[in-house]
Design a protein around this motif. Structure first.
Motif, PDB file in Angstrom:
ATOM      1  N   GLU A 110       0.180 -12.372   2.919  1.00 11.65           N
ATOM      2  CA  GLU A 110       0.717 -12.759   4.228  1.00 11.65           C
ATOM      3  C   GLU A 110       1.290 -11.537   4.949  1.00 11.65           C
ATOM      4  N   ALA A 111       1.770 -10.582   4.181  1.00 12.13           N
ATOM      5  CA  ALA A 111       2.320  -9.348   4.749  1.00 12.13           C
ATOM      6  C   ALA A 111       1.950  -8.185   3.846  1.00 12.13           C
ATOM      7  N   VAL A 112       1.766  -7.016   4.456  1.00 10.84           N
ATOM      8  CA  VAL A 112       1.499  -5.787   3.703  1.00 10.84           C
ATOM      9  C   VAL A 112       2.540  -4.748   4.119  1.00 10.84           C
ATOM     10  N   ILE A 113       3.279  -4.253   3.141  1.00 15.74           N
ATOM     11  CA  ILE A 113       4.219  -3.160   3.386  1.00 15.74           C
ATOM     12  C   ILE A 113       3.518  -1.855   3.043  1.00 15.74           C
ATOM     13  N   ILE A 114       3.537  -0.914   3.990  1.00 16.39           N
ATOM     14  CA  ILE A 114       2.818   0.353   3.840  1.00 16.39           C
ATOM     15  C   ILE A 114       3.828   1.482   3.708  1.00 16.39           C
ATOM     16  N   VAL A 115       3.666   2.288   2.661  1.00 15.30           N
ATOM     17  CA  VAL A 115       4.564   3.418   2.420  1.00 15.30           C
ATOM     18  C   VAL A 115       3.743   4.695   2.553  1.00 15.30           C
TER      19      VAL A 115
ATOM     20  N   LYS B 183      -0.845   8.813   9.958  1.00 13.17           N
ATOM     21  CA  LYS B 183      -2.310   8.802  10.013  1.00 13.17           C
ATOM     22  C   LYS B 183      -2.937   7.806   9.025  1.00 13.17           C
ATOM     23  N   PRO B 184      -2.613   7.850   7.727  1.00 11.94           N
ATOM     24  CA  PRO B 184      -3.206   6.854   6.832  1.00 11.94           C
ATOM     25  C   PRO B 184      -2.723   5.438   7.133  1.00 11.94           C
ATOM     26  N   THR B 185      -1.463   5.307   7.576  1.00 13.69           N
ATOM     27  CA  THR B 185      -0.944   3.979   7.926  1.00 13.69           C
ATOM     28  C   THR B 185      -1.739   3.388   9.080  1.00 13.69           C
ATOM     29  N   ALA B 186      -1.945   4.167  10.129  1.00 13.82           N
ATOM     30  CA  ALA B 186      -2.709   3.681  11.284  1.00 13.82           C
ATOM     31  C   ALA B 186      -4.157   3.404  10.904  1.00 13.82           C
ATOM     32  N   THR B 187      -4.735   4.258  10.073  1.00 14.28           N
ATOM     33  CA  THR B 187      -6.121   4.047   9.647  1.00 14.28           C
ATOM     34  C   THR B 187      -6.259   2.725   8.899  1.00 14.28           C
ATOM     35  N   PHE B 188      -5.316   2.444   8.005  1.00 21.60           N
ATOM     36  CA  PHE B 188      -5.350   1.191   7.246  1.00 21.60           C
ATOM     37  C   PHE B 188      -5.250  -0.013   8.182  1.00 21.60           C
ATOM     38  N   ILE B 189      -4.291   0.019   9.087  1.00 19.55           N
ATOM     39  CA  ILE B 189      -4.067  -1.136   9.962  1.00 19.55           C
ATOM     40  C   ILE B 189      -5.285  -1.374  10.857  1.00 19.55           C
ATOM     41  N   LYS B 190      -5.846  -0.320  11.409  1.00 20.64           N
ATOM     42  CA  LYS B 190      -7.015  -0.495  12.295  1.00 20.64           C
ATOM     43  C   LYS B 190      -8.216  -1.053  11.543  1.00 20.64           C
ATOM     44  N   TRP B 191      -8.468  -0.553  10.326  1.00 24.84           N
ATOM     45  CA  TRP B 191      -9.572  -1.091   9.541  1.00 24.84           C
ATOM     46  C   TRP B 191      -9.289  -2.525   9.094  1.00 24.84           C
ATOM     47  N   ALA B 192      -8.033  -2.806   8.739  1.00 23.95           N
ATOM     48  CA  ALA B 192      -7.671  -4.172   8.322  1.00 23.95           C
ATOM     49  C   ALA B 192      -7.943  -5.162   9.448  1.00 23.95           C
TER      50      ALA B 192
ATOM     51  N   GLY C  88     -10.793  -8.355   9.944  1.00 23.15           N
ATOM     52  CA  GLY C  88     -10.254  -9.698  10.122  1.00 23.15           C
ATOM     53  C   GLY C  88      -9.046 -10.067   9.295  1.00 23.15           C
ATOM     54  N   MET C  89      -8.331  -9.099   8.705  1.00 25.34           N
ATOM     55  CA  MET C  89      -7.089  -9.421   7.986  1.00 25.34           C
ATOM     56  C   MET C  89      -6.032  -9.842   8.995  1.00 25.34           C
ATOM     57  N   ASP C  90      -5.388 -10.983   8.736  1.00 26.08           N
ATOM     58  CA  ASP C  90      -4.372 -11.477   9.664  1.00 26.08           C
ATOM     59  C   ASP C  90      -2.960 -11.289   9.111  1.00 26.08           C
ATOM     60  N   SER C  91      -2.800 -10.366   8.187  1.00 30.01           N
ATOM     61  CA  SER C  91      -1.491 -10.106   7.597  1.00 30.01           C
ATOM     62  C   SER C  91      -0.540  -9.473   8.611  1.00 30.01           C
ATOM     63  N   ILE C  92       0.758  -9.589   8.333  1.00 33.38           N
ATOM     64  CA  ILE C  92       1.779  -8.834   9.063  1.00 33.38           C
ATOM     65  C   ILE C  92       1.884  -7.459   8.410  1.00 33.38           C
ATOM     66  N   PHE C  93       1.926  -6.420   9.217  1.00 33.30           N
ATOM     67  CA  PHE C  93       2.008  -5.060   8.692  1.00 33.30           C
ATOM     68  C   PHE C  93       3.387  -4.473   8.993  1.00 33.30           C
ATOM     69  N   MET C  94       3.973  -3.859   7.975  1.00 35.87           N
ATOM     70  CA  MET C  94       5.341  -3.364   8.077  1.00 35.87           C
ATOM     71  C   MET C  94       5.422  -2.011   7.369  1.00 35.87           C
ATOM     72  N   THR C  95       6.168  -1.068   7.935  1.00 35.30           N
ATOM     73  CA  THR C  95       6.249   0.250   7.319  1.00 35.30           C
ATOM     74  C   THR C  95       7.627   0.870   7.506  1.00 35.30           C
TER      75      THR C  95
ATOM     76  N   LEU D 231       0.874  -1.175   0.000  1.00 41.73           N
ATOM     77  CA  LEU D 231       0.000   0.000   0.000  1.00 41.73           C
ATOM     78  C   LEU D 231       0.907   1.218   0.000  1.00 41.73           C
ATOM     79  N   HIS D 232       0.690   2.150  -0.952  1.00 39.65           N
ATOM     80  CA  HIS D 232       1.590   3.295  -0.992  1.00 39.65           C
ATOM     81  C   HIS D 232       0.851   4.590  -1.295  1.00 39.65           C
ATOM     82  N   GLN D 233       1.403   5.668  -0.793  1.00 36.78           N
ATOM     83  CA  GLN D 233       0.901   7.004  -1.083  1.00 36.78           C
ATOM     84  C   GLN D 233       1.103   7.296  -2.571  1.00 36.78           C
ATOM     85  N   ASP D 234       0.127   7.938  -3.170  1.00 39.03           N
ATOM     86  CA  ASP D 234       0.173   8.150  -4.626  1.00 39.03           C
ATOM     87  C   ASP D 234       0.927   9.443  -4.956  1.00 39.03           C
ATOM     88  N   ASP D 235       2.230   9.411  -4.730  1.00 39.17           N
ATOM     89  CA  ASP D 235       3.098  10.536  -5.075  1.00 39.17           C
ATOM     90  C   ASP D 235       4.530  10.022  -5.162  1.00 39.17           C
TER      91      ASP D 235
END
Length: 412
Positions: A236-241, A245-254, A258-265, A185-189
């Motif tokens: 299995e894992a999602v790398i967030i760039v 604020k958007p990173t935390a929003t994504f993880i909390k909604w995920a 019920g997403m059981d992925s590993i989150f890394m940023t 998941l990445h910021q569009d810039d």
């Protein structure tokens, strides 16, 4: 001779005051003609354009706090060879257009150098302005490749690159945990695309491809569409760039769906702010860092940083961003000290680009004529159940992650 009348005396005194002020102003002007912009007999003035508001506001505040902590530390000892170090900061709200305006304003105000910018899109907009006026652009908080290389003569990077951070991420996920389905998941810039490219290159070196990609717009938390798209790929894992604020929003909604992925940023996320935003949803989130652990003791610089931070603001909490700002300030102090009394912009390269190690209390930097990046170090951290960060050497030692991986494999 008749005594001057009281009115004449007042006029004479007023004229004298004006003459003194004019003389002082012209003296300062003459000093500026002889010296570099921003360099005075008693002080050296630096400029900073960074985000102090908006979803990335805590990043600029952290960098500013760290720089000012280092400046106060040396100023309290009498400055550098009798000169105090000062910082003028302007808010660009993490917007490129504002960064251009701020940079032009700071250069117009005759700052010696720019320091502690925050972000890839803002730096990409501001650097051409700095280059046009031959103003040094020091220690921006970004790991973008755009700012690295021999062609960027005015840029001095402190931190490791995003390519190095993402390489460490993929190495740990694939080697330590045997994970191959990795989404992004990445910021569009330009920042998001820099991180995306780093992940894709690291996967390609291992003959892997991304399980899926999702995007969100800068300065928003509009992540739900990307979340649903990525969940469908079964990562299995999602790398967030992105910032905190958007990173935390994504993880909390995920986690809510019920997403059981590993989150890394990446380090740019703003670790303290991320942990605060996540609250009790932060356990197990991984963050790569580009400075040592702020409350650790692996290098003496960490204790120096904590002491300087406490002296500057007793209420401030140690963190990775302000630590990076502190090291940026220490780098400036090293440069100015080694320039001697005749501080010029050209002496920055003369001091730094020697190929020799620069020791900032155990945190080592090295530059040469073709390398404008001082550190290659990447450190791995995890948020624990208590919301606090813990340093890691590998992911195999992180029980919460091995439990998630085991659960994933059982479900499949």
């Amino acid at each position: 001779m008749r005594l001057l009348s009281r009115l004449s005396l007042k006029k004479l005194v007023a004229a004298s005051v004006v003459a003194i002020l004019a003389s002082a102003a012209s003296g300062e002007a003459r000093e500026q003609i002889r010296a570099e912009p921003g360099v005075y007999s008693d002080r050296i003035v630096f400029g900073q354009s960074a985000a102090f508001s908006g979803p990335a506001g805590e990043l600029g505040k952290g960098m500013q706090t760290g720089i000012l902590s280092a400046f106060k530390e040396v100023n309290d000892r009498g400055g550098v060879k009798g000169r105090r170090l000062e910082l003028r900061s302007l808010d660009d709200a993490y917007e490129p257009e504002a960064a251009i305006v701020n940079t032009q304003q700071l250069i117009g105000e005759n700052v010696f150098a720019l320091i502690g910018a925050v972000g890839t899109p803002t730096s990409k907009a501001a650097v051409p302005v700095a280059e046009e006026h031959d103003v040094p652009y020091i220690a921006p908080m970004t790991g973008a490749e755009y700012l690295r290389g021999s062609e960027r003569r005015t840029v001095i990077n402190l931190r490791a690159s995003y390519y190095q951070e993402t390489e460490e991420m993929i190495e740990r996920l694939t080697t330590d945990l045997g994970i191959e389905r990795i989404a992004i998941l990445h910021q569009d810039d330009s920042f998001g695309r820099a991180g995306l490219q780093g992940v894709l290159l690291a996967l390609e070196r291992r003959k892997l491809s991304a399980a899926g990609t999702g995007i969100f717009s800068r300065n928003t938390v509009a992540i739900k569409t990307a979340l649903l798209d990525l969940r469908a790929t079964g990562p299995e894992a999602v790398i967030i760039v992105g910032p905190y604020k958007p990173t935390a929003t994504f993880i909390k909604w995920a986690r809510h769906i019920g997403m059981d992925s590993i989150f890394m940023t990446l380090s740019f996320v703003g670790s303290n702010a991320l942990a605060s935003e996540l609250g009790d949803q932060g356990a197990g989130v991984l963050v790569t860092q580009v400075v040592p652990f702020p409350t650790g003791d692996t290098v003496p610089a960490s204790a120096s940083y904590r002491a300087a931070l406490k002296a500057y603001d007793p209420a401030a909490k140690p963190g990775f961003i302000s630590y990076e700002g502190y090291l940026a300030g220490r780098l400036i102090i090293h440069v100015v000290d080694n320039c001697g009394r005749q501080v010029t912009r050209s002496c920055i390269d003369a001091v730094l680009r020697t190929g020799n190690n620069i020791n900032l209390d155990g945190f080592t930097l090295r530059y040469n004529k073709n390398d404008n990046q001082g550190s290659d170090s990447v450190f791995l951290t995890i948020i624990g159940p208590d919301g606090q960060y813990t340093p890691l050497v590998s992911l195999t030692s992180a029980t919460i992650l091995t439990d998630i991986v085991h659960m994933q494999k059982t479900l499949r």
